[in-house]
Design a protein around this motif. Structure first.
Motif, short mmCIF file in Angstrom:
data_model
loop_
_atom_site.label_atom_id
_atom_site.label_comp_id
_atom_site.label_asym_id
_atom_site.label_seq_id
_atom_site.Cartn_x
_atom_site.Cartn_y
_atom_site.Cartn_z
N TYR A 127 -17.16 26.02 -2.65
CA TYR A 127 -16.21 26.03 -1.54
C TYR A 127 -14.87 25.45 -1.96
O TYR A 127 -13.99 25.26 -1.12
N ASP A 128 -14.71 25.16 -3.24
CA ASP A 128 -13.46 24.67 -3.83
C ASP A 128 -12.90 23.47 -3.06
O ASP A 128 -11.74 23.46 -2.67
N TYR A 129 -13.74 22.45 -2.88
CA TYR A 129 -13.23 21.22 -2.27
C TYR A 129 -13.65 20.02 -3.10
O TYR A 129 -14.64 20.07 -3.84
N ALA A 130 -12.89 18.96 -2.99
CA ALA A 130 -13.20 17.70 -3.66
C ALA A 130 -13.11 16.57 -2.67
O ALA A 130 -12.26 16.59 -1.75
N VAL A 131 -13.97 15.57 -2.83
CA VAL A 131 -13.95 14.37 -2.01
C VAL A 131 -13.37 13.24 -2.85
O VAL A 131 -13.79 13.03 -3.99
N ILE A 132 -12.41 12.52 -2.30
CA ILE A 132 -11.75 11.42 -2.99
C ILE A 132 -12.09 10.11 -2.28
O ILE A 132 -12.01 10.05 -1.05
N THR A 133 -12.49 9.11 -3.03
CA THR A 133 -12.64 7.77 -2.46
C THR A 133 -11.37 6.98 -2.75
O THR A 133 -10.87 6.98 -3.87
N PHE A 134 -10.86 6.31 -1.72
CA PHE A 134 -9.64 5.52 -1.86
C PHE A 134 -9.93 4.03 -1.75
O PHE A 134 -10.87 3.62 -1.06
N ASP A 135 -9.11 3.24 -2.42
CA ASP A 135 -9.15 1.79 -2.26
C ASP A 135 -8.40 1.45 -0.99
O ASP A 135 -7.18 1.61 -0.91
N ALA A 136 -9.12 1.02 0.03
CA ALA A 136 -8.51 0.77 1.34
C ALA A 136 -7.42 -0.30 1.28
O ALA A 136 -6.53 -0.31 2.13
N GLY A 137 -7.47 -1.17 0.29
CA GLY A 137 -6.44 -2.19 0.16
C GLY A 137 -5.16 -1.67 -0.45
O GLY A 137 -4.12 -2.36 -0.40
N LEU A 138 -5.20 -0.45 -1.03
CA LEU A 138 -4.02 0.11 -1.70
C LEU A 138 -3.41 1.29 -0.97
O LEU A 138 -2.39 1.82 -1.40
N VAL A 139 -4.03 1.69 0.15
CA VAL A 139 -3.58 2.90 0.85
C VAL A 139 -3.36 2.61 2.33
O VAL A 139 -4.19 1.98 2.99
N ASN A 140 -2.24 3.09 2.83
CA ASN A 140 -1.96 3.09 4.27
C ASN A 140 -2.20 4.51 4.78
O ASN A 140 -1.36 5.40 4.58
N PRO A 141 -3.34 4.79 5.41
CA PRO A 141 -3.64 6.15 5.84
C PRO A 141 -2.90 6.52 7.12
O PRO A 141 -2.82 5.71 8.05
N VAL A 142 -2.36 7.73 7.16
CA VAL A 142 -1.62 8.19 8.34
C VAL A 142 -2.13 9.56 8.75
O VAL A 142 -2.69 10.29 7.94
N ASN A 143 -1.92 9.91 10.02
CA ASN A 143 -2.38 11.22 10.49
C ASN A 143 -1.25 12.22 10.63
O ASN A 143 -1.46 13.33 11.13
N GLN A 144 -0.04 11.86 10.17
CA GLN A 144 1.07 12.81 10.20
C GLN A 144 1.89 12.71 8.93
O GLN A 144 2.28 11.63 8.49
N VAL A 145 2.15 13.87 8.33
CA VAL A 145 3.03 14.00 7.18
C VAL A 145 4.00 15.13 7.48
O VAL A 145 3.58 16.24 7.82
N PRO B 149 0.83 -1.21 0.00
CA PRO B 149 0.00 0.00 0.00
C PRO B 149 0.87 1.27 0.00
O PRO B 149 1.97 1.28 0.54
N VAL B 150 0.36 2.33 -0.61
CA VAL B 150 1.04 3.62 -0.56
C VAL B 150 0.59 4.35 0.70
O VAL B 150 -0.55 4.19 1.15
N THR B 151 1.46 5.14 1.26
CA THR B 151 1.14 5.90 2.48
C THR B 151 0.67 7.29 2.10
O THR B 151 1.34 8.01 1.35
N LEU B 152 -0.49 7.67 2.61
CA LEU B 152 -1.06 8.99 2.33
C LEU B 152 -1.64 9.59 3.60
O LEU B 152 -2.26 8.89 4.41
N GLY B 153 -1.47 10.89 3.74
CA GLY B 153 -2.05 11.62 4.86
C GLY B 153 -2.18 13.08 4.50
O GLY B 153 -1.79 13.51 3.40
N GLY B 154 -2.71 13.88 5.40
CA GLY B 154 -2.86 15.31 5.15
C GLY B 154 -1.51 15.96 4.95
O GLY B 154 -0.69 15.98 5.86
N GLY B 155 -1.27 16.47 3.74
CA GLY B 155 0.03 17.04 3.39
C GLY B 155 0.77 16.26 2.33
O GLY B 155 1.77 16.72 1.79
N SER B 156 0.27 15.07 1.98
CA SER B 156 0.89 14.25 0.93
C SER B 156 0.62 14.85 -0.45
O SER B 156 -0.47 15.36 -0.71
N GLY B 157 1.58 14.72 -1.34
CA GLY B 157 1.37 15.11 -2.73
C GLY B 157 0.54 14.07 -3.45
O GLY B 157 0.77 12.87 -3.28
N ILE B 158 -0.42 14.52 -4.24
CA ILE B 158 -1.25 13.60 -5.03
C ILE B 158 -1.25 14.08 -6.48
O ILE B 158 -1.19 15.27 -6.75
#
Length: 202
Positions: A79-97, A13-22
């Motif tokens: 409000y210039d926001y987007a919601v992204i759905t992620f494949d939970a099997g492909l992402v390791n979510p973290v709360n710190q970047v 899985p790829v690691t993603l959290g608030g602050g990650s580049g996408i």
């Protein structure tokens, strides 16, 4: 003669959290605001709506070989926001970047607080909060340095997510940064229904 049997290996899985580049299908690069779960248990994240259109694939900038791990499910240009759905099997979510950790969501920041953002282009930068100078409790201006690619970055006070980076006025890193308040975004998501309702960061 011995036959060699190949073994299929699951992709890490790829690691993603608030602050990650996408990175999006068309090649634009922005910053993930935060990642967590909605009330239905779906792994979702947020970024700025101007980054990509609904239906665009989303990849991790740090691991481009992994390919798309999510899809833009919904955008709201108001409000210039987007919601992204992620494949939970492909992402390791973290709360710190980097130097920024997100442990919760809070009300909009007010003058003279100091807020920080974690962007894929400029990393963590901090600045004075001017507050919601437009009225309506939707937008907050700060003196945080942001440039292209930082769009969608989380704006935090301490470890509390209060807004996202949407842009700047006049001059990058000199003109004030403008961001939608995250509580307003969540209120809009919950009123709309569907993906993202009941969102909470991991």
């Amino acid at each position: 003669m011995w036959a060699t049997l190949g073994s299929a290996q699951a992709q890490a899985p790829v690691t993603l959290g608030g602050g990650s580049g996408i990175v999006f299908d068309e090649g634009s690069t922005c910053t993930l605001t935060t990642i967590g779960y909605d009330g239905a248990g779906q792994l979702v994240g947020f970024t700025a709506a101007h980054c990509a259109a609904e239906g665009a694939g989303v990849s991790a900038e740090a691991d481009p070989g992994a390919g798309p791990v999510g899809t833009v499910a919904f955008t709201n240009p108001d409000y210039d926001y987007a919601v992204i759905t992620f494949d939970a099997g492909l992402v390791n979510p973290v709360n710190q970047v980097g130097a920024t950790a997100i442990t919760g969501v809070g009300l909009p920041a007010q003058f003279p607080a100091v807020a920080c953002k974690e962007g894929r282009t400029t990393g963590q930068t901090c600045g004075l909060v001017y507050g919601d100078v437009f009225g309506g409790a939707s937008w907050t201006l700060t003196q945080i340095c942001v440039i292209v690619g930082d769009s969608g970055a989380p704006v935090v006070v301490g470890n509390t997510l209060v807004a996202i980076v949407n842009g700047y006025i006049a001059v990058p890193c000199l003109g004030p940064q403008v961001g939608a308040n995250f509580t307003r975004i969540l209120d809009d998501v919950n009123a709309r229904g569907g993906v993202g309702v009941g969102f909470h960061p991991i």
